[in-house]
Design an enzyme around this catalytic site. Structure first.
Site, PDB file in Angstrom:
ATOM      1  N   SER A  65      26.849  21.854 -34.074  1.00 34.76           N
ATOM      2  CA  SER A  65      25.781  22.297 -34.970  1.00 34.76           C
ATOM      3  C   SER A  65      26.375  22.544 -36.356  1.00 34.76           C
ATOM      4  O   SER A  65      27.305  23.328 -36.518  1.00 34.76           O
ATOM      5  CB  SER A  65      25.169  23.591 -34.397  1.00 34.76           C
ATOM      6  OG  SER A  65      24.424  24.246 -35.385  1.00 34.76           O
ATOM      7  N   TRP A  80      13.884  18.128 -34.990  1.00 30.66           N
ATOM      8  CA  TRP A  80      14.670  19.167 -35.662  1.00 30.66           C
ATOM      9  C   TRP A  80      13.941  19.832 -36.812  1.00 30.66           C
ATOM     10  O   TRP A  80      14.414  20.837 -37.337  1.00 30.66           O
ATOM     11  CB  TRP A  80      15.993  18.588 -36.189  1.00 30.66           C
ATOM     12  CG  TRP A  80      15.864  17.253 -36.863  1.00 30.66           C
ATOM     13  CD1 TRP A  80      16.172  16.037 -36.308  1.00 30.66           C
ATOM     14  CD2 TRP A  80      15.387  16.958 -38.191  1.00 30.66           C
ATOM     15  NE1 TRP A  80      15.908  15.018 -37.198  1.00 30.66           N
ATOM     16  CE2 TRP A  80      15.431  15.561 -38.364  1.00 30.66           C
ATOM     17  CE3 TRP A  80      14.919  17.751 -39.244  1.00 30.66           C
ATOM     18  CZ2 TRP A  80      15.026  14.932 -39.549  1.00 30.66           C
ATOM     19  CZ3 TRP A  80      14.523  17.137 -40.428  1.00 30.66           C
ATOM     20  CH2 TRP A  80      14.577  15.741 -40.563  1.00 30.66           C
ATOM     21  N   LYS A 103      14.033  19.579 -23.868  1.00 31.39           N
ATOM     22  CA  LYS A 103      15.177  18.843 -24.442  1.00 31.39           C
ATOM     23  C   LYS A 103      15.030  18.936 -25.953  1.00 31.39           C
ATOM     24  O   LYS A 103      14.282  18.190 -26.589  1.00 31.39           O
ATOM     25  CB  LYS A 103      15.128  17.389 -23.974  1.00 31.39           C
ATOM     26  CG  LYS A 103      16.471  16.674 -23.887  1.00 31.39           C
ATOM     27  CD  LYS A 103      17.244  16.577 -25.181  1.00 31.39           C
ATOM     28  CE  LYS A 103      16.780  15.495 -26.108  1.00 31.39           C
ATOM     29  NZ  LYS A 103      17.475  15.534 -27.421  1.00 31.39           N
ATOM     30  N   ALA A 132       9.421   5.303 -33.534  1.00 27.55           N
ATOM     31  CA  ALA A 132      10.238   4.361 -32.741  1.00 27.55           C
ATOM     32  C   ALA A 132      10.640   5.005 -31.413  1.00 27.55           C
ATOM     33  O   ALA A 132      10.533   4.381 -30.348  1.00 27.55           O
ATOM     34  CB  ALA A 132      11.471   3.955 -33.542  1.00 27.55           C
ATOM     35  N   LEU A 137       3.896   5.036 -14.589  1.00 26.71           N
ATOM     36  CA  LEU A 137       2.483   5.454 -14.646  1.00 26.71           C
ATOM     37  C   LEU A 137       2.383   6.970 -14.871  1.00 26.71           C
ATOM     38  O   LEU A 137       1.661   7.671 -14.175  1.00 26.71           O
ATOM     39  CB  LEU A 137       1.741   5.065 -13.365  1.00 26.71           C
ATOM     40  CG  LEU A 137       1.469   3.580 -13.213  1.00 26.71           C
ATOM     41  CD1 LEU A 137       0.697   3.304 -11.931  1.00 26.71           C
ATOM     42  CD2 LEU A 137       0.687   3.046 -14.414  1.00 26.71           C
ATOM     43  N   GLU A 180       3.398  13.083 -30.428  1.00 27.45           N
ATOM     44  CA  GLU A 180       3.126  13.516 -31.811  1.00 27.45           C
ATOM     45  C   GLU A 180       4.180  12.847 -32.661  1.00 27.45           C
ATOM     46  O   GLU A 180       5.363  13.197 -32.580  1.00 27.45           O
ATOM     47  CB  GLU A 180       3.267  15.039 -31.940  1.00 27.45           C
ATOM     48  CG  GLU A 180       2.310  15.846 -31.089  1.00 27.45           C
ATOM     49  CD  GLU A 180       0.895  15.856 -31.628  1.00 27.45           C
ATOM     50  OE1 GLU A 180       0.653  15.285 -32.708  1.00 27.45           O
ATOM     51  OE2 GLU A 180       0.027  16.416 -30.945  1.00 27.45           O
ATOM     52  N   CYS A 182       5.895  16.291 -40.633  1.00 25.06           N
ATOM     53  CA  CYS A 182       5.143  15.109 -40.184  1.00 25.06           C
ATOM     54  C   CYS A 182       3.883  14.930 -41.015  1.00 25.06           C
ATOM     55  O   CYS A 182       3.436  13.814 -41.221  1.00 25.06           O
ATOM     56  CB  CYS A 182       4.818  15.235 -38.704  1.00 25.06           C
ATOM     57  SG  CYS A 182       3.969  16.762 -38.292  1.00 25.06           S
ATOM     58  N   GLU A 209       7.914   5.925 -43.460  1.00 26.89           N
ATOM     59  CA  GLU A 209       8.063   7.379 -43.533  1.00 26.89           C
ATOM     60  C   GLU A 209       9.463   7.712 -44.059  1.00 26.89           C
ATOM     61  O   GLU A 209      10.458   7.291 -43.482  1.00 26.89           O
ATOM     62  CB  GLU A 209       7.880   7.992 -42.139  1.00 26.89           C
ATOM     63  CG  GLU A 209       7.894   9.507 -42.172  1.00 26.89           C
ATOM     64  CD  GLU A 209       7.754  10.129 -40.788  1.00 26.89           C
ATOM     65  OE1 GLU A 209       8.388   9.644 -39.844  1.00 26.89           O
ATOM     66  OE2 GLU A 209       7.014  11.127 -40.678  1.00 26.89           O
ATOM     67  N   GLY A 215       0.462   8.722 -33.064  1.00 23.82           N
ATOM     68  CA  GLY A 215       0.542   9.409 -31.779  1.00 23.82           C
ATOM     69  C   GLY A 215      -0.587   9.155 -30.812  1.00 23.82           C
ATOM     70  O   GLY A 215      -1.511   8.379 -31.071  1.00 23.82           O
TER      71      GLY A 215
HETATM   72  P1  NAD Z   1      13.578  11.527 -33.187  1.00 24.88           P
HETATM   73  O1  NAD Z   1      12.512  10.649 -32.643  1.00 24.88           O
HETATM   74  O2  NAD Z   1      14.841  10.919 -33.615  1.00 24.88           O
HETATM   75  O3  NAD Z   1      13.972  12.646 -32.126  1.00 24.88           O
HETATM   76  C1  NAD Z   1      13.047  13.556 -31.588  1.00 24.88           C
HETATM   77  C2  NAD Z   1      13.527  14.027 -30.243  1.00 24.88           C
HETATM   78  O4  NAD Z   1      13.488  12.951 -29.328  1.00 24.88           O
HETATM   79  C3  NAD Z   1      14.979  14.516 -30.226  1.00 24.88           C
HETATM   80  O5  NAD Z   1      15.084  15.582 -29.311  1.00 24.88           O
HETATM   81  C4  NAD Z   1      15.731  13.298 -29.721  1.00 24.88           C
HETATM   82  O6  NAD Z   1      16.954  13.623 -29.106  1.00 24.88           O
HETATM   83  C5  NAD Z   1      14.740  12.751 -28.716  1.00 24.88           C
HETATM   84  N1  NAD Z   1      14.819  11.321 -28.422  1.00 24.88           N
HETATM   85  C6  NAD Z   1      15.112  10.307 -29.276  1.00 24.88           C
HETATM   86  N2  NAD Z   1      15.047   9.121 -28.619  1.00 24.88           N
HETATM   87  C7  NAD Z   1      14.677   9.402 -27.346  1.00 24.88           C
HETATM   88  C8  NAD Z   1      14.434   8.595 -26.182  1.00 24.88           C
HETATM   89  N3  NAD Z   1      14.534   7.263 -26.193  1.00 24.88           N
HETATM   90  N4  NAD Z   1      14.074   9.207 -25.039  1.00 24.88           N
HETATM   91  C9  NAD Z   1      13.940  10.547 -24.992  1.00 24.88           C
HETATM   92  N5  NAD Z   1      14.179  11.353 -26.048  1.00 24.88           N
HETATM   93  C10 NAD Z   1      14.535  10.790 -27.220  1.00 24.88           C
HETATM   94  O7  NAD Z   1      12.884  12.354 -34.366  1.00 24.88           O
HETATM   95  P2  NAD Z   1      13.566  13.412 -35.343  1.00 24.88           P
HETATM   96  O8  NAD Z   1      14.371  12.643 -36.330  1.00 24.88           O
HETATM   97  O9  NAD Z   1      14.208  14.485 -34.550  1.00 24.88           O
HETATM   98  O10 NAD Z   1      12.280  14.034 -36.047  1.00 24.88           O
HETATM   99  C11 NAD Z   1      11.665  13.453 -37.138  1.00 24.88           C
HETATM  100  C12 NAD Z   1      10.422  12.692 -36.724  1.00 24.88           C
HETATM  101  O11 NAD Z   1       9.543  13.534 -35.984  1.00 24.88           O
HETATM  102  C13 NAD Z   1       9.620  12.224 -37.922  1.00 24.88           C
HETATM  103  O12 NAD Z   1       9.195  10.895 -37.718  1.00 24.88           O
HETATM  104  C14 NAD Z   1       8.428  13.156 -37.943  1.00 24.88           C
HETATM  105  O13 NAD Z   1       7.287  12.645 -38.554  1.00 24.88           O
HETATM  106  C15 NAD Z   1       8.225  13.395 -36.487  1.00 24.88           C
HETATM  107  N6  NAD Z   1       7.458  14.644 -36.271  1.00 24.88           N
HETATM  108  C16 NAD Z   1       6.163  14.546 -35.863  1.00 24.88           C
HETATM  109  C17 NAD Z   1       5.400  15.702 -35.704  1.00 24.88           C
HETATM  110  C18 NAD Z   1       3.961  15.643 -35.252  1.00 24.88           C
HETATM  111  O14 NAD Z   1       3.441  16.667 -34.827  1.00 24.88           O
HETATM  112  N7  NAD Z   1       3.297  14.513 -35.331  1.00 24.88           N
HETATM  113  C19 NAD Z   1       5.977  16.940 -35.959  1.00 24.88           C
HETATM  114  C20 NAD Z   1       7.305  17.001 -36.376  1.00 24.88           C
HETATM  115  C21 NAD Z   1       8.036  15.830 -36.520  1.00 24.88           C
END
Ligand code: NAD
Length: 491
Positions: free
Chosen positions: A32, A159, A183, A239, A252, A258, A292, A393, A466
């Site tokens: 961290s 994060w 997680k 992604a 399924l 989100e 977001c 984004e 989402g």
């Molecule tokens: P990220 O997708 O890289 O990671 C999010 C979480 O998913 C982390 O805990 C990561 O370890 C996990 N993760 C990543 N790939 C995975 C997989 N294949 N299987 C399972 N878990 C996986 O996103 P980030 O960089 O942490 O956050 C930023 C993104 O989150 C931005 O695109 C933002 O818009 C979005 N976000 C959306 C909302 C909403 O409510 N719509 C809120 C906050 C953030």
């Protein structure tokens, strides 16, 4: 070895079945980093395959225990209420932990802890008051709908607002009667661990909330694929969300996603321009744009374009970019150095493609901030809505400003995006606000306000932003499946 070094060398344990576990060490510990200073905060043990198996077995057992399945709503609500109270008791420590891990300014961290505690209180109330339905009879029988938990729910969080997102998933999933494996993001694993500790202290039976720090590609993907996990609630990038949806499809398994956004913020020429510019500034620069729902595409009606731009650039330049705990700081650093690099390269590409950098577009010159991942509030003009910087984004303090002439042209451009998370409209003409709000493809539309959020109102995205809706009563039903029960009445 100094005390501080020893502290850093001992990874913080994960939480499985009510036990704090150092883990097998098969996965390297997460490091961290404080993005405001570049210093190491601490290390956190990362979960691997063995810890995942243990957590799923423990959570399955806890979810099926009669004591949890048959716990009456007032008792379950009492536990959730207590979690909220303890979060408030520990608010300073929680806010500080978030601040040193993602760099948000102190006032925002404190507000987010309060909001997370309020989420637990809200779902305690929903849990205690929500009923099931007696459905209209079509014969000599009584029919009803019951709502039952899935069992083990995986909650995966990003994060940018870790504690808020964790509360938004854990509180309703527990209120709905599930066990949860949380997680957290590898960038901000610590608030989730604290939430797990608090839930135990509140009296939540062991195994109902397990916290598995680790990488997304590692334990995150394995968690989603595990046959014992029956539902996934994910917040993060589009992604990652798509990969999770694909993995869930093969099982399924229901998912709630989100995801990202590229939200249009719209100013008509009859708007209160000062109020609108205030909201535009907060909507994109609060949290250093790592939200977001950041209003990252600003559409301004041509008659007031120059005036709005002027006000906006003045306001953006006046924002106090500082260490997150400095008095009056309005913008802290970007959450990671890698993400700051990504923002820089996106702005450089936009500039090369012809965008005007009206302010920002650089790191601050203040020497005190040189060791941190800081980036100035940035306003870009001379952009087409189809340009990469207006479509992708950025998730940073970068605002694209574009003029428009007519309402129809505005709606077409605002909707010309893969995303559909949120939108804002500023106008004094309420029929127009109504027309435009109806026409915009977005899960949330704000009129003469922005980023106003309520735990009581469903939240989620259209299109690539989402699937499903969190918050509100539907935010609890998300974690339940309906069961119809019929009682024959004879004859
Ligand atoms: P990220 O997708 O890289 O990671 C999010 C979480 O998913 C982390 O805990 C990561 O370890 C996990 N993760 C990543 N790939 C995975 C997989 N294949 N299987 C399972 N878990 C996986 O996103 P980030 O960089 O942490 O956050 C930023 C993104 O989150 C931005 O695109 C933002 O818009 C979005 N976000 C959306 C909302 C909403 O409510 N719509 C809120 C906050 C953030």
């Amino acid at each position: 070895m100094t005390l501080a070094a020893r502290h850093i060398d001992t990874p913080r344990p994960m939480l499985i079945g009510g036990e704090l576990l150092g883990g097998s060490g098969a996965q390297p510990a997460l490091v961290s980093i404080n993005p405001a200073t570049g210093e190491v905060n601490h290390r956190v043990a990362a979960a691997g395959a063995a810890e995942l198996e243990l957590a799923v077995a423990t959570a399955t057992h806890a979810a099926q225990a009669a004591s949890w399945r048959q716990m009456l709503p007032p008792q379950r609500a009492g536990l959730l209420h207590r979690v909220g109270e303890l979060m408030l008791r520990d608010a300073d420590a929680l806010a500080r932990l978030q601040m040193i891990e993602n760099g948000k300014v102190w006032s925002e961290c404190v507000a987010q802890v309060k909001s997370a505690a309020a989420t637990f209180r809200y779902y305690a109330a929903v849990c205690e008051t929500l009923g099931s339905e007696l459905t209209p009879s079509r014969g000599n029988y009584l029919s009803m709908t019951l709502h039952e938990p899935y069992g083990v729910v995986a909650a995966i969080t990003p994060w940018n607002s870790p504690l808020t997102m964790e509360a938004q998933k854990v509180a309703p999933a527990l209120a709905a009667g599930n066990a949860v494996i949380l997680k957290p993001s590898e960038v901000t694993p610590s608030t989730a661990l604290e939430l797990g500790r608090i839930a135990l202290e509140a009296g939540l039976p062991a195994g109902l909330l397990n916290v598995l720090p680790g990488t997304g590609a590692g334990v995150g993907a394995a968690l989603v694929a595990h046959p014992g996990v029956k539902m996934v609630s994910f917040t993060g990038g589009t992604a990652s969300g798509r990969r999770i949806a694909e993995a869930a499809a093969s099982k399924l398994m229901p998912v709630a996603l989100e995801l990202g956004g590229k939200s249009p913020h719209i100013v008509f020429d009859d708007a209160d321009l000062h109020a609108a510019v205030d909201a535009v500034v907060g909507g994109i620069f609060e949290g250093s744009g790592q939200s977001c729902v950041a209003g990252s595409r600003l559409f301004v009606q041509r008659g007031v374009y120059a005036q709005v731009l002027d006000l906006l650039v003045t306001r953006a330049r006046a924002l106090k970019v500082d260490l997150p705990d400095a008095a009056g700081a309005q913008m802290g650093p970007i959450a990671t150095f890698a993400h700051r690099d990504r923002i820089e390269s996106m702005v450089a590409a936009a500039r090369a493609a012809g965008a005007d950098v009206l302010t920002g577009g650089a790191r601050p010159s203040d020497e005190r901030l040189a060791a941190g991942a800081f980036y100035l509030p940035t306003v870009l003009g001379h952009i087409d809505n189809r340009a990469a910087i207006a479509q992708q984004e950025v998730f940073g303090p970068v605002l694209c400003v574009m003029p428009f002439d007519t309402e129809d042209e505005l709606i077409a451009q605002a909707n010309d995006s893969a995303f559909g998370l949120a939108a804002g409209i500023w106008t004094a003409d309420f029929p127009r606000a109504w027309r435009v709000a109806r026409a915009l493809e977005a899960g949330t539309v704000w009129v003469n306000t922005y980023k106003q959020l309520s735990i009581a109102t469903p939240f989620g995205g259209f299109k690539d932003s989402g699937l499903g809706r969190e918050k509100g009563l539907t935010g609890l039903r998300l974690y339940q499946q309906a069961k119809g029960v019929y009682f024959g009445l004879g004859g």
